[in-house]
Design a protein around this motif. Sequence first.
Motif, PDB file in Angstrom:
ATOM      1  N   LEU A 180     -14.450 -48.266 -49.268  1.00  0.00           N
ATOM      2  CA  LEU A 180     -15.593 -48.573 -48.925  1.00  0.00           C
ATOM      3  C   LEU A 180     -14.749 -49.679 -47.124  1.00  0.00           C
ATOM      4  CD1 LEU A 180     -18.779 -49.542 -48.836  1.00  0.00           C
ATOM      5  CD2 LEU A 180     -17.641 -51.005 -50.748  1.00  0.00           C
ATOM      6  N   GLU A 181     -14.516 -50.283 -47.717  1.00  0.00           N
ATOM      7  CA  GLU A 181     -13.899 -51.247 -46.163  1.00  0.00           C
ATOM      8  C   GLU A 181     -13.606 -50.072 -45.447  1.00  0.00           C
ATOM      9  OE1 GLU A 181     -13.089 -53.395 -50.241  1.00  0.00           O
ATOM     10  OE2 GLU A 181     -12.806 -51.544 -49.069  1.00  0.00           O
ATOM     11  N   ARG A 182     -12.997 -49.165 -45.456  1.00  0.00           N
ATOM     12  CA  ARG A 182     -12.915 -48.084 -44.610  1.00  0.00           C
ATOM     13  C   ARG A 182     -14.205 -47.536 -43.425  1.00  0.00           C
ATOM     14  NH1 ARG A 182      -8.749 -43.739 -45.833  1.00  0.00           N
ATOM     15  NH2 ARG A 182      -9.176 -44.481 -47.833  1.00  0.00           N
ATOM     16  N   LEU A 183     -14.700 -47.355 -44.570  1.00  0.00           N
ATOM     17  CA  LEU A 183     -16.825 -46.301 -44.328  1.00  0.00           C
ATOM     18  C   LEU A 183     -16.907 -47.346 -43.517  1.00  0.00           C
ATOM     19  CD1 LEU A 183     -18.503 -44.082 -44.386  1.00  0.00           C
ATOM     20  CD2 LEU A 183     -19.484 -45.790 -46.893  1.00  0.00           C
ATOM     21  N   LEU A 184     -17.130 -48.624 -43.759  1.00  0.00           N
ATOM     22  CA  LEU A 184     -17.884 -50.483 -43.100  1.00  0.00           C
ATOM     23  C   LEU A 184     -17.142 -50.655 -41.837  1.00  0.00           C
ATOM     24  CD1 LEU A 184     -19.297 -52.691 -46.199  1.00  0.00           C
ATOM     25  CD2 LEU A 184     -20.288 -50.824 -45.035  1.00  0.00           C
ATOM     26  N   ASP A 185     -16.312 -49.966 -41.667  1.00  0.00           N
ATOM     27  CA  ASP A 185     -15.498 -50.204 -40.278  1.00  0.00           C
ATOM     28  C   ASP A 185     -15.656 -49.368 -39.122  1.00  0.00           C
ATOM     29  OD1 ASP A 185     -14.238 -52.966 -41.320  1.00  0.00           O
ATOM     30  OD2 ASP A 185     -12.666 -52.146 -42.143  1.00  0.00           O
ATOM     31  N   LEU A 186     -15.768 -48.512 -39.558  1.00  0.00           N
ATOM     32  CA  LEU A 186     -15.795 -47.246 -38.821  1.00  0.00           C
ATOM     33  C   LEU A 186     -16.541 -47.311 -37.852  1.00  0.00           C
ATOM     34  CD1 LEU A 186     -15.659 -43.987 -40.945  1.00  0.00           C
ATOM     35  CD2 LEU A 186     -14.077 -44.649 -39.821  1.00  0.00           C
ATOM     36  N   ASP A 187     -16.297 -46.847 -35.981  1.00  0.00           N
ATOM     37  CA  ASP A 187     -16.731 -47.523 -35.677  1.00  0.00           C
ATOM     38  C   ASP A 187     -17.147 -45.816 -34.593  1.00  0.00           C
ATOM     39  OD1 ASP A 187     -18.312 -47.776 -32.352  1.00  0.00           O
ATOM     40  OD2 ASP A 187     -16.641 -48.762 -31.901  1.00  0.00           O
ATOM     41  N   LEU A 188     -19.171 -45.893 -35.366  1.00  0.00           N
ATOM     42  CA  LEU A 188     -19.665 -44.059 -35.691  1.00  0.00           C
ATOM     43  C   LEU A 188     -19.911 -43.788 -33.469  1.00  0.00           C
ATOM     44  CD1 LEU A 188     -21.077 -44.205 -38.814  1.00  0.00           C
ATOM     45  CD2 LEU A 188     -18.594 -43.159 -38.458  1.00  0.00           C
ATOM     46  N   ASP A 189     -19.914 -44.792 -33.225  1.00  0.00           N
ATOM     47  CA  ASP A 189     -20.601 -44.439 -31.568  1.00  0.00           C
ATOM     48  C   ASP A 189     -19.137 -44.464 -30.508  1.00  0.00           C
ATOM     49  OD1 ASP A 189     -23.554 -44.480 -32.713  1.00  0.00           O
ATOM     50  OD2 ASP A 189     -22.855 -46.975 -32.406  1.00  0.00           O
ATOM     51  N   ALA A 190     -18.077 -45.020 -31.036  1.00  0.00           N
ATOM     52  CA  ALA A 190     -16.907 -44.480 -29.591  1.00  0.00           C
ATOM     53  C   ALA A 190     -16.566 -43.536 -29.715  1.00  0.00           C
ATOM     54  CB  ALA A 190     -15.991 -45.479 -30.617  1.00  0.00           C
ATOM     55  N   PRO A 191     -16.638 -43.250 -28.754  1.00  0.00           N
ATOM     56  CA  PRO A 191     -16.119 -41.826 -28.375  1.00  0.00           C
ATOM     57  C   PRO A 191     -14.554 -41.345 -28.679  1.00  0.00           C
ATOM     58  CG  PRO A 191     -15.311 -43.058 -26.239  1.00  0.00           C
ATOM     59  CD  PRO A 191     -15.633 -44.110 -27.563  1.00  0.00           C
ATOM     60  N   ARG A 192     -14.847 -39.938 -28.887  1.00  0.00           N
ATOM     61  CA  ARG A 192     -13.369 -39.520 -29.679  1.00  0.00           C
ATOM     62  C   ARG A 192     -13.378 -38.263 -28.846  1.00  0.00           C
ATOM     63  NH1 ARG A 192     -13.856 -38.242 -35.521  1.00  0.00           N
ATOM     64  NH2 ARG A 192     -12.306 -39.463 -36.088  1.00  0.00           N
ATOM     65  N   ARG A 193     -11.588 -38.451 -29.108  1.00  0.00           N
ATOM     66  CA  ARG A 193     -10.494 -37.435 -28.745  1.00  0.00           C
ATOM     67  C   ARG A 193     -10.156 -36.384 -29.063  1.00  0.00           C
ATOM     68  NH1 ARG A 193      -7.678 -39.658 -23.202  1.00  0.00           N
ATOM     69  NH2 ARG A 193      -7.794 -37.212 -22.580  1.00  0.00           N
ATOM     70  N   PRO A 194      -9.694 -35.301 -29.251  1.00  0.00           N
ATOM     71  CA  PRO A 194      -9.149 -34.276 -29.663  1.00  0.00           C
ATOM     72  C   PRO A 194      -7.293 -34.416 -30.474  1.00  0.00           C
ATOM     73  CG  PRO A 194     -10.613 -33.182 -28.003  1.00  0.00           C
ATOM     74  CD  PRO A 194     -10.625 -34.581 -28.216  1.00  0.00           C
ATOM     75  N   THR A 195      -7.094 -35.081 -31.423  1.00  0.00           N
ATOM     76  CA  THR A 195      -5.913 -34.909 -31.055  1.00  0.00           C
ATOM     77  C   THR A 195      -4.899 -33.820 -32.138  1.00  0.00           C
ATOM     78  OG1 THR A 195      -6.836 -37.382 -32.373  1.00  0.00           O
ATOM     79  CG2 THR A 195      -4.419 -36.609 -33.276  1.00  0.00           C
ATOM     80  N   PRO A 196      -4.656 -33.321 -30.851  1.00  0.00           N
ATOM     81  CA  PRO A 196      -2.993 -32.044 -31.744  1.00  0.00           C
ATOM     82  C   PRO A 196      -2.027 -32.827 -32.968  1.00  0.00           C
ATOM     83  CG  PRO A 196      -2.630 -32.831 -29.451  1.00  0.00           C
ATOM     84  CD  PRO A 196      -3.461 -34.039 -29.710  1.00  0.00           C
ATOM     85  N   ILE A 197      -2.243 -31.804 -33.545  1.00  0.00           N
ATOM     86  CA  ILE A 197      -0.863 -32.407 -35.070  1.00  0.00           C
ATOM     87  C   ILE A 197       0.290 -32.320 -34.659  1.00  0.00           C
ATOM     88  CG2 ILE A 197      -0.356 -30.469 -36.851  1.00  0.00           C
ATOM     89  CD1 ILE A 197      -2.409 -29.220 -36.646  1.00  0.00           C
ATOM     90  N   TRP A 198       0.884 -32.340 -33.903  1.00  0.00           N
ATOM     91  CA  TRP A 198       2.477 -32.892 -33.340  1.00  0.00           C
ATOM     92  C   TRP A 198       2.018 -32.939 -31.252  1.00  0.00           C
ATOM     93  CZ3 TRP A 198       2.779 -27.962 -36.747  1.00  0.00           C
ATOM     94  CH2 TRP A 198       3.535 -28.505 -37.463  1.00  0.00           C
ATOM     95  N   PRO A 199       2.426 -34.053 -31.281  1.00  0.00           N
ATOM     96  CA  PRO A 199       2.809 -34.004 -29.244  1.00  0.00           C
ATOM     97  C   PRO A 199       3.290 -33.077 -28.703  1.00  0.00           C
ATOM     98  CG  PRO A 199       3.422 -35.711 -31.134  1.00  0.00           C
ATOM     99  CD  PRO A 199       3.432 -34.623 -31.742  1.00  0.00           C
ATOM    100  N   ARG A 200       2.822 -32.462 -27.348  1.00  0.00           N
ATOM    101  CA  ARG A 200       3.544 -31.514 -26.789  1.00  0.00           C
ATOM    102  C   ARG A 200       5.317 -31.549 -26.736  1.00  0.00           C
ATOM    103  NH1 ARG A 200       1.810 -28.281 -23.029  1.00  0.00           N
ATOM    104  NH2 ARG A 200      -0.046 -29.217 -23.650  1.00  0.00           N
ATOM    105  N   GLY A 201       6.120 -30.027 -26.884  1.00  0.00           N
ATOM    106  CA  GLY A 201       7.296 -30.815 -26.797  1.00  0.00           C
ATOM    107  C   GLY A 201       8.255 -30.577 -28.095  1.00  0.00           C
ATOM    108  N   THR A 202       7.048 -30.946 -28.868  1.00  0.00           N
ATOM    109  CA  THR A 202       8.184 -30.982 -30.918  1.00  0.00           C
ATOM    110  C   THR A 202       8.302 -29.639 -30.796  1.00  0.00           C
ATOM    111  OG1 THR A 202       6.080 -32.190 -31.008  1.00  0.00           O
ATOM    112  CG2 THR A 202       7.549 -31.080 -33.035  1.00  0.00           C
ATOM    113  N   VAL A 203       8.984 -29.773 -31.778  1.00  0.00           N
ATOM    114  CA  VAL A 203       9.770 -28.383 -32.595  1.00  0.00           C
ATOM    115  C   VAL A 203      10.331 -28.680 -33.653  1.00  0.00           C
ATOM    116  CG1 VAL A 203      12.190 -26.908 -32.320  1.00  0.00           C
ATOM    117  CG2 VAL A 203      12.272 -28.097 -30.329  1.00  0.00           C
ATOM    118  N   ILE A 204       9.419 -27.585 -34.046  1.00  0.00           N
ATOM    119  CA  ILE A 204       8.543 -27.484 -35.989  1.00  0.00           C
ATOM    120  C   ILE A 204       9.859 -26.375 -36.013  1.00  0.00           C
ATOM    121  CG2 ILE A 204       7.205 -26.879 -37.995  1.00  0.00           C
ATOM    122  CD1 ILE A 204       6.219 -29.291 -35.981  1.00  0.00           C
TER     123      ILE A 204
END
Length: 333
Positions: A180-204
């Motif tokens: 509930l606290e996390r729901l109420l704390d969300l900034d729903l109007d802030a711009p959001r950028r795509p987040t890759p699963i891993w940073p570039r250069g990571t070796v899996i």
Amino acid sequence: MELPGSIGWRSRYSGIIFADPPYLVLQATPVFPGGQGRLADRGVVWDPLALWESIVKPGAHYLLTSDCGYAPDAGIEEAVLVSHPDARTVVWELDIEGLRPALDDSCLPSQGFLRLVFAREDYEGCIGDMLRELRDWATRPNAPTDLSDVHGLGYLCKEYPDVRSIRVDEFEPNIDGWALERLLDLDLDAPRRPTPIWPRGTVIDLGFFEVGDGHALMAVDGEPLKATWPGRYFTRWEALTAFRAWLATVQRDFALPAGFVRSTGNGRNRFVLLQASDRSRCHAAGRRLAQVLQECCDEGATAPGVTVRYLDCDLSVATVAAGLDGSADLGGG
């Protein structure tokens, strides 16, 4: 089966917790193409916070889960696989067998997967609208006489006649706490950028990496992931099926079938081969998984510049129980 995706919901107060003072429990019942029509009765809910994360981060998300937050309690055994193939599209792939309790029994086949294709703008807009509505429901005072279809309402009216207003103090699912606290704390109007699963250069690296009395199946930049199942990073059903095919070639030492000697020592959680001839099949399936996962990483903004490899780690062969076939071992380590 492929369908145009849409996200619908029904905000509801699912029940009353009789603390001091009593409070309401809030949740969102899913509505989506291919979904079951009676999900509230089955205890299946959206995880709106996971939906919010899926806007920017592809991967396996438990978007559909149990109201308690532990998906298997509602019979859900798989996450929704979310991919971002391009800047305009979000795709869900839902394993029909693993998500059967949430899916339409009459319209969908018994196996395979359901693909839902969303226009990103609509996807983001619907999730934002859902969260705004839930926040409104979470903060409004409710007179008991204004409520209906809430479990425990009759008892509240009978045993707490002086209660004139009741509020929300729990938001489901809440398995990690503070939902509930996390729901109420969300900034729903802030711009959001795509987040890759891993940073570039990571070796899996995929393989069987010894950790304690078991095996980690994935290493990131040489560090085995001790408590992380690789499936959380899958974005396509093809990766899930390739993973299953790989694990079908091995067995956990503690869960060997009848006729094999199970370990009681330090290696009981490790994977083993049932026979030495399975080794080449196991490694071929592992290399296939690495290929599929590499293709998933290269798709859109999933994980550009990341390398996925398979390492032919050595595996022991299970020991046959003495006297069953005249031998005590099928082939060493």
